[in-house]
Design a protein around this motif. Structure first.
Motif, mmCIF file in Angstrom:
data_model
loop_
_atom_site.group_PDB
_atom_site.id
_atom_site.type_symbol
_atom_site.label_atom_id
_atom_site.label_comp_id
_atom_site.label_asym_id
_atom_site.label_seq_id
_atom_site.Cartn_x
_atom_site.Cartn_y
_atom_site.Cartn_z
ATOM 1 N N PHE A 63 8.891 5.434 7.193
ATOM 2 C CA PHE A 63 8.137 5.323 5.945
ATOM 3 C C PHE A 63 7.435 6.636 5.598
ATOM 4 O O PHE A 63 7.311 6.990 4.421
ATOM 5 N N ASP A 64 6.984 7.369 6.614
ATOM 6 C CA ASP A 64 6.424 8.698 6.343
ATOM 7 C C ASP A 64 7.479 9.596 5.702
ATOM 8 O O ASP A 64 7.200 10.328 4.746
ATOM 9 N N GLU B 180 0.819 -1.213 0.000
ATOM 10 C CA GLU B 180 0.000 0.000 0.000
ATOM 11 C C GLU B 180 0.849 1.259 0.000
ATOM 12 O O GLU B 180 0.402 2.331 -0.435
ATOM 13 N N LEU B 181 2.080 1.152 0.498
ATOM 14 C CA LEU B 181 2.946 2.334 0.540
ATOM 15 C C LEU B 181 3.257 2.848 -0.864
ATOM 16 O O LEU B 181 3.431 4.049 -1.057
ATOM 17 N N VAL B 182 3.339 1.947 -1.837
ATOM 18 C CA VAL B 182 3.575 2.386 -3.213
ATOM 19 C C VAL B 182 2.420 3.255 -3.680
ATOM 20 O O VAL B 182 2.621 4.279 -4.350
ATOM 21 N N ASP C 162 12.384 3.388 14.235
ATOM 22 C CA ASP C 162 10.974 3.759 14.178
ATOM 23 C C ASP C 162 10.483 3.630 12.737
ATOM 24 O O ASP C 162 10.484 4.605 11.985
ATOM 25 N N PRO C 163 10.061 2.432 12.312
ATOM 26 C CA PRO C 163 9.671 2.238 10.912
ATOM 27 C C PRO C 163 8.520 3.127 10.449
ATOM 28 O O PRO C 163 8.543 3.619 9.314
ATOM 29 N N ALA C 164 7.522 3.351 11.297
ATOM 30 C CA ALA C 164 6.380 4.165 10.865
ATOM 31 C C ALA C 164 6.825 5.568 10.482
ATOM 32 O O ALA C 164 6.460 6.090 9.415
ATOM 33 N N ALA C 165 7.636 6.194 11.331
ATOM 34 C CA ALA C 165 8.147 7.524 11.014
ATOM 35 C C ALA C 165 9.063 7.468 9.800
ATOM 36 O O ALA C 165 9.075 8.379 8.965
ATOM 37 N N ALA D 135 21.878 10.162 6.266
ATOM 38 C CA ALA D 135 21.348 11.484 5.928
ATOM 39 C C ALA D 135 20.944 12.294 7.155
ATOM 40 O O ALA D 135 20.656 13.493 7.041
ATOM 41 N N GLY D 136 20.896 11.663 8.315
ATOM 42 C CA GLY D 136 20.524 12.366 9.541
ATOM 43 C C GLY D 136 19.044 12.631 9.660
ATOM 44 O O GLY D 136 18.629 13.558 10.369
ATOM 45 N N THR D 137 18.210 11.790 9.018
ATOM 46 C CA THR D 137 16.773 12.046 9.002
ATOM 47 C C THR D 137 15.958 11.023 9.781
ATOM 48 O O THR D 137 14.771 11.240 9.997
#
Length: 378
Positions: A353-354, A233-235, A348-351, A302-304
């Motif tokens: 993927f956002d 669904e992320l695609v 933190d995978p949810a953050a 990347a520090g993100t």
């Protein structure tokens, strides 16, 4: 002891210069597209190590994707053609015969791509890394999502690299997690275990000589990269955020090999690459999902992305046929050696993927706008 090493904040990330060594690779391609989307990231070079496919195909994949992402000026260089001591094993069943699943791109007509001088003692990719580090001491972050062959050769040629680099992020290894190549070994360390052992031995020596702890490699092992489990669904979310003309659906019920019809070329590329990856994971009873290991490592470089890590001394098994490529971490100092890495213990995978959707969609929109202007549209 758990050490908080990286923290994502609402502030704009600081500028970063990255030397990226990969074996593209579906998740390497996703990582490269993401870094190209980060306006604060300067890609100093993208170097190609054999792994998922051979080095020439890795370089071709890198050049084509950088051209699509409007970063054709980034040098693409080839390093080693094979692991240090054992034959090369590639993985077409995982990433497709060309390394990027069903994705297809034409070779760029022009780029700052550079070839490797195979007759020299130091391959071009390795020499470029060393020159860049010497010319920019303390400024460059090395990101390695491939077997550690090129990095081991660079450390042989320039033992001061640990001090010259600002930092290192490595995707590789497995500790309290099943391997994804053998029961105990992760792919990158299994392809060239001798290179991995050399790299960690070099950092043990550097730590004994007083290397600052913040310059030790941040190691993203399967223990935490497999938490980055992408759902199809992320695609669709990426396509919507990129402003595609129609919804993009990657469904488990689709015929195998279905191609994307997305109006945006970057979305179409990533969708076709990731579909192959979803299908691969399903064949191995993991579900219609994709573990995007290398994107997580790219986010740290990347520090993100937020993460936590534990200092440890890491070593790699190179003798046992049963355990070849197995990584072992001594967190308690039982070997009497100093820490030579920060092993990531939380993310933190949810953050994450956002973050991936936000930045990659912005790049996709820019590409669409630039192509529209080039065609005299709008």
């Amino acid at each position: 002891m758990t050490t908080l090493v990286g923290m994502h904040t609402d502030a704009a990330p600081a500028p970063v210069k990255i030397l990226f060594d990969n074996d593209t690779g579906i998740d390497d391609a996703l990582a490269l597209a993401y870094l190209a989307a980060c306006e604060h990231v300067e890609l100093v070079a993208v170097t190609s190590t054999p792994g998922n496919v051979d080095a020439e195909q890795v370089a071709a994949n890198n050049r084509a994707l950088l051209a699509l992402c409007e970063r054709p000026e980034v040098p693409v260089l080839i390093g080693a053609r094979a692991p240090l001591r054992i034959p090369l094993v590639t993985t077409p069943e995982t990433h497709g015969p060309q390394g990027v699943g069903y994705a297809e791109l034409d070779a760029p007509t022009s780029s700052r791509a550079e070839e490797d001088g195979t007759t020299t003692a130091v391959p071009a990719a390795v020499g470029h890394w060393i020159r860049a580090a010497r010319e920019n001491p303390g400024e460059l972050t090395a990101l390695i999502t491939a077997p550690l062959t090129n990095f081991a050769l660079a450390l042989r040629a320039e033992p001061e690299l640990p001090r010259l680099l600002k930092g290192v992020v490595i995707m590789g290894g497995a500790f309290y997690h099943q391997g994804n190549t053998t029961p105990t070994a992760e792919w990158n360390t299994h392809v060239d275990p001798h290179a991995a052992r050399e790299v960690f031995a070099a950092y043990t020596a550097a730590a004994e000589a007083g290397l600052e702890p913040e310059k030790l490699p941040v190691l993203c092992s399967l223990d935490t990269t497999e938490r980055f489990e992408m759902q199809p669904e992320l695609v669709g979310e990426l396509a919507a955020a990129a402003g595609c003309a129609a919804p993009e659906h990657v469904l488990a019920t689709d015929p195998e090999g279905t191609r994307s019809a997305a109006s945006n070329p970057l979305v179409r590329y990533l969708s076709d690459a990731l579909r192959f990856y979803f299908e691969f994971h399903r064949k191995y009873d993991q579900g219609f999902i994709a573990h995007v290991h290398d994107y997580f490592a790219a986010g740290i470089a990347a520090g993100t992305l937020e993460y936590r890590a534990r200092p440890a001394n890491v070593d790699v098994e190179t003798e046992s046929p049963l355990l070849l490529g197995t990584t072992v971490a001594d967190y308690r100092g039982l070997w009497g050696r100093p820490a030579n890495a920060h092993v990531v213990s939380w993310n933190d995978p949810a953050a994450g993927f956002d973050e991936l959707v936000t930045r990659t969609a912005a790049l996709a929109r820019r590409i669409d706008g630039d192509q529209g202007r080039g065609a005299g549209i709008g």
